[in-house]
Enzyme design. Structure first.
Site, PDB file in Angstrom:
ATOM      1  N   TYR A 219       0.858  -1.187   0.000  1.00  0.00           N
ATOM      2  CA  TYR A 219       0.000   0.000   0.000  1.00  0.00           C
ATOM      3  C   TYR A 219       0.888   1.229   0.000  1.00  0.00           C
ATOM      4  CZ  TYR A 219      -3.455   3.451   1.620  1.00  0.00           C
ATOM      5  OH  TYR A 219      -4.263   4.558   1.735  1.00  0.00           O
TER       6      TYR A 219
ATOM      7  N   LYS B 289       4.607   9.108   8.892  1.00  0.00           N
ATOM      8  CA  LYS B 289       4.380   8.564  10.240  1.00  0.00           C
ATOM      9  C   LYS B 289       5.381   9.097  11.269  1.00  0.00           C
ATOM     10  CE  LYS B 289       2.074   4.530   8.246  1.00  0.00           C
ATOM     11  NZ  LYS B 289       0.654   4.580   8.586  1.00  0.00           N
TER      12      LYS B 289
ATOM     13  N   ASP C 298       9.323   2.861  -0.433  1.00  0.00           N
ATOM     14  CA  ASP C 298       8.295   3.520   0.366  1.00  0.00           C
ATOM     15  C   ASP C 298       8.535   3.127   1.820  1.00  0.00           C
ATOM     16  OD1 ASP C 298       6.137   4.499   1.668  1.00  0.00           O
ATOM     17  OD2 ASP C 298       4.626   3.577   0.368  1.00  0.00           O
TER      18      ASP C 298
END
Ligand code: PMP
Length: 433
Positions: A146, A269, A241
């Protein structure tokens, strides 16, 4: 077992009147496990409290950022100080430089870095940059990874996977889907076939160097290096990523852990310490193609926001000031892993607990999970029973088999022991033992 969720249930009903599904991000709605999500009122250290006053040991950690635990004193003070000087200027500020200096020093693959406000923005822009720099159209992603909700990523492998992808969400056009190719995680050959079929068309390979969105899937030996070699051979931009793995699996992310240098990296994050921050960065020649130096456009009203920068800086500073931070995290993760393995052994269950550093998950399957095919067969019904039973015992897990759990530096041995005890009961319940 006598917890009441009355207030949360009322809040969900109220929220549903004005917010689609009552939530601002779909996984929070508990659709895949049933029931009603606790509405969170406050958090401190390893704990969150819901609107009914129930306390939980939290393994969601805001989906990754809260590696220092909630409401860390240094972060709160830094945010308060920043807020009192004004919340946004839309102009350059000194904190942005400090964070950029710190991040590039920890990620030697990044000569230059640009701050954005979410992981989605970071990955969207990294792909645009790769396309702009190479003049090529296609990207390769992996089934089960994702990268946020940019159109280019909401694509699943079509029946003729080697040629065309299919939109996985209405609203994504077939034109977009045609430019995203899907490969199989940990299967280098599947990537090679795609690249070699049209080497002059492939702009980028984007990959979670540890997959954290189909549970926790580590890269096989040679998988990342193989992609590095392939990209070098064909002039393809390799994008790691590291929105989830950055500052999580190691201070320098998965690229430090496995010793592979990507061309571009996306972060999110932890870099924002719980405030909205994402970032992308990489080799100078590539990053110099971003506006205003180059012609690849990217911008943001709130990018580099002073309050968000303060939270990120305070978080990364607190981590780097503790020389054994990641050793401590590893020790906690080992304690949890061996506790969970002990429970599985006692109950004679052959389920898989997979982790890298302080992120991991219990798969409700008996095979090693290496890709989406092996992940998707998990018994999600039993997972739902387990997860709700954990919740009722005060253990707050992500409401999906395919999300990972995160530890923070504040999780104590007692918290972990309590979690393992709760898991014993919950697994008994899920498997009628
Ligand atoms: N990339 C990865 C690897 C992620 O895990 C996520 C979010 N979980 C994103 C990108 C998107 O980040 P955000 O939710 O901040 O847009």
């Amino acid at each position: 077992m006598s917890r009441s969720y009355k207030r949360s249930i009322e809040l969900l009903a109220r929220a549903q009147q004005k917010i689609p599904g009552g939530v601002n991000s779909p996984v929070r709605a508990y659709s895949s496990v049933g029931g009603s999500p606790p509405f969170i009122a406050k958090a401190a250290g390893p704990n969150v409290w819901d609107a009914d006053g129930n306390r939980y040991i939290d393994y969601v950690g805001s989906w990754g950022p809260m590696i220092l635990g909630h409401a860390h004193q240094g972060v709160i003070e830094a945010v308060q100080k920043a807020v009192s000087d004004g919340t946004s200027f839309g102009a350059p500020t000194e904190r942005e430089i400090a964070l950029a200096e710190l991040v590039t020093s920890l990620y030697p693959s990044m000569d230059l870095v640009r701050m954005v406000s979410s992981g989605t923005e970071a990955t969207m822009t990294a792909v645009r940059l790769a396309r702009g720099a190479t003049g090529r159209r296609k990207i390769i992603k992996f089934e089960g990874c994702y990268h946020g909700h940019g159109d280019a990523f909401l694509i699943k492998a079509g029946s003729g996977a080697a040629t065309l992808g299919e939109p996985s969400s209405p609203g994504v056009t077939e034109g977009t889907a045609a430019d995203t190719l899907s490969a199989t995680y940990n299967d280098l050959e599947s990537v090679k076939i795609l690249v070699e079929a049209s080497p002059d068309d492939v702009a980028a390979i984007i990959v979670e160097p540890v997959a954290g969105n189909m549970g926790c899937v580590p890269p096989n030996q040679g998988f990342l290096q193989g992609m590095r070699d392939l990209c070098d051979r064909h002039g393809v931009v390799l994008i790691f990523d590291e929105v989830m793995t950055g500052f999580r699996v190691a201070l320098g992310g998965a690229q430090a852990l496995y010793g592979i240098t990507p061309d571009l990296t996306t972060l999110g994050k932890i870099i924002g310490g719980g405030m909205p921050v994402g970032a992308f960065g990489g080799r100078r020649e590539l990053m110099e193609q971003i506006a205003p130096l180059g012609h690849v456009y990217q911008a943001g009203t709130l990018s580099g926001n002073p309050v968000a920068m303060a939270a990120g800086l305070a978080t990364l500073s607190a981590i780097t000031e503790m020389p054994d931070f990641y050793d401590q995290m590893e020790t906690k993760a080992r304690t949890l892993t061996s506790g969970m393995q002990g429970v599985l052994d006692q109950l004679n269950l052959n389920l898989k607990f997979q982790r890298v550093g302080s992120m991991g998950c219990l798969y409700f399957t008996e095979v090693d999970v290496t890709d989406w095919q092996t992940a998707e067969v998990c018994d999600t019904d039993r997972f739902g029973v387990y997860m709700h039973s954990m919740l009722d015992q005060g253990i707050y897990l992500a409401p999906s088999q395919f999300e990972v759990g995160f530890l923070s530096i504040t999780h104590s041995d007692e918290d972990i022991a309590q979690t393992v005890d709760a898991a014993h009961l919950s697994l008994k319940k899920a498997y009628d033992r």
